[in-house]
Design an enzyme around this catalytic site. Structure first.
Site, PDB file in Angstrom:
ATOM      1  N   GLY A  41       6.774   8.325 -16.804  1.00  0.00           N
ATOM      2  CA  GLY A  41       6.204   7.610 -15.650  1.00  0.00           C
ATOM      3  C   GLY A  41       7.344   7.244 -14.664  1.00  0.00           C
ATOM      4  CE  LYS A  75      14.532   3.396  -2.817  1.00  0.00           C
ATOM      5  NZ  LYS A  75      14.791   3.786  -4.379  1.00  0.00           N
ATOM      6  N   GLY A 125       9.693   0.186 -11.057  1.00  0.00           N
ATOM      7  CA  GLY A 125       8.858  -0.628 -12.114  1.00  0.00           C
ATOM      8  C   GLY A 125       8.111  -1.560 -11.302  1.00  0.00           C
ATOM      9  CG  ASP A 136      12.890   7.071  -2.891  1.00  0.00           C
ATOM     10  OD1 ASP A 136      11.714   6.348  -2.590  1.00  0.00           O
ATOM     11  OD2 ASP A 136      13.689   6.647  -3.694  1.00  0.00           O
ATOM     12  CB  THR A 185      -0.940  -0.028   1.248  1.00  0.00           C
ATOM     13  OG1 THR A 185       0.135   0.088   2.313  1.00  0.00           O
ATOM     14  CG2 THR A 185      -1.837  -1.206   1.304  1.00  0.00           C
ATOM     15  CD  GLU A 237      16.466  -7.641  -1.800  1.00  0.00           C
ATOM     16  OE1 GLU A 237      16.962  -6.645  -2.172  1.00  0.00           O
ATOM     17  OE2 GLU A 237      17.020  -8.819  -1.336  1.00  0.00           O
ATOM     18  CE  LYS A 297      10.822   4.493  -0.513  1.00  0.00           C
ATOM     19  NZ  LYS A 297      10.037   3.840  -1.756  1.00  0.00           N
ATOM     20  CB  VAL A 349      17.072  -1.147  -1.000  1.00  0.00           C
ATOM     21  CG1 VAL A 349      18.418  -0.213  -1.552  1.00  0.00           C
ATOM     22  CG2 VAL A 349      16.939  -1.118   0.423  1.00  0.00           C
TER      23      VAL A 349
END
Length: 360
Positions: free
Chosen positions: A211, A229, A327, A225, A101, A154, A130, A157
């Site tokens: 995109g 990470k 992606g 972001d 979500t 997994e 994250k 990151v």
């Protein structure tokens, strides 16, 4: 054959792509992985919730034939207009919860609650979010240990590129002293277009049209972001306990096309780099900031939406892991790899139980 029942929390791009993988490659996955997957529950903020625990579970094919924004579970057998996330996670008999979500980078919600509910219910959980991992990873791992379940992440990151598993499984015997990473495809794409002569505004608009960037690109452009990470990587690989306050963050919005072109003329390439290093006293220092890298640097050639991390080690020097950093299909593969990881860990636990039983 072993079968795992899945509950998909969120049915946007990532979990929908996971459902496509399960539906399209069912037989191949079973033959290659050695276990079957059955989806027994799906929740979605707009579509509601759908639960079918009998027979083959939820038939995914007709759901995937409907455009995402047009799905409505309320009129379906086992459907409800309300997502009922907590009830589905806690009460529906599933072996694993795949959480995909949205998340608030300040407190990790609502994904944090989803992960916690799954663990408390004795279910394995994998997430692409994250926030819960960066902000509460150590607490959640300990909670999972107490409940005897797995907590995998997994995809948090580098999407489907297995950077965390590579560090955990392949770096045995090495001392990792730090890392540098290009960890955001949007900012990297924008910097590349600045090199080509586009203005910052035009480069961002182009990234949005392709995109690569969200309607509000702030988290990517300002480095937030990457900050999360870096926290995940530092905490998982370097054993740190970093908070957001520990990771100073500067984005790329102050860079101009002229800055980038001038650096290129000098043989340098601007990259938004997330880094961390372990100091001799054991403390870990981290930051996110634009850096003009020389051509020979392992991250200088990382272009477009690709991500990469250069790990600095004592015996091998610098080891670089690169691949897709975004992606829907790539991130869905990360969830699938998490499921495989859970299966492997469960097999080890079961083997130990059998071994103990024979000894008794």
């Amino acid at each position: 054959m072993t079968r795992y029942d899945l509950a998909l929390i969120g049915f946007g791009g990532v979990n929908r792509a996971l459902a496509e993988l399960i539906a399209d490659r069912k037989d191949t996955l079973e033959a290659e992985l050695g276990f079957a997957l059955r989806v027994v529950a799906i929740t979605d903020l707009r579509a509601g919730s759908l639960v079918r625990t009998e027979g083959d579970g939820i038939d995914l094919v007709p759901l995937l034939a409907v455009a995402p924004g047009e799905l409505d579970f309320s009129a379906m057998d086992g459907g409800d207009a309300d997502p009922r996330n907590e009830w589905v996670i806690r009460e529906v008999p599933a072996d694993m919860v795949a959480e995909a979500t949205f998340t608030n980078p300040t407190d990790g919600e609502p994904a944090l609650s989803h992960v916690r509910w799954a663990i408390e219910a004795g279910k394995h959980v994998c997430t692409t979010n994250k926030g819960p991992v960066a902000l509460h990873g150590r607490t959640l791992r300990e909670l999972a240990r107490q409940h005897g379940v797995c907590f995998e992440f997994e995809g948090t990151v580098m999407s489907g590129t297995p950077v965390l598993r590579t560090a955990r499984r392949m770096f045995g015997g090495l001392a990792v002293t730090g890392f540098e990473g290009v960890l955001n495809g949007t900012s990297n794409y924008v910097l590349g277009r600045l090199e080509s002569g586009l203005s910052f505004e035009d480069a961002v608009a182009e990234a949005q049209s392709l995109g690569y960037a969200e309607a509000d690109p702030t988290a990517d452009i300002e480095g937030y972001d990457v900050q999360l990470k870096v926290m995940i990587l530092a905490n998982e690989v370097l054993g740190a306990s970093l908070t957001r306050a520990d990771v100073p963050c500067t984005g790329i919005s102050a860079l101009t096309a002229e800055d980038v072109r001038r650096a290129a003329a000098e043989g340098l390439r601007w990259k938004l780099v997330g880094s961390a290093v372990r100091r001799p006293g054991g403390t870990v220092e981290a930051r996110v900031a634009p850096v003009a890298l020389p051509a020979e640097h392992p991250l200088a050639g990382v272009t477009g939406p690709v991500n990469a991390v250069a790990f600095h080690t004592d015996l091998l020097g610098t080891v670089t892991v690169g691949g897709p950093g975004a992606g829907r299909t790539e991130t869905a593969y990360a969830l699938l790899s998490d499921v495989l990881g859970i299966h492997e860990q469960s097999a080890v636990v079961n083997a130990k139980i059998l071994q103990e039983a024979h000894r008794g």
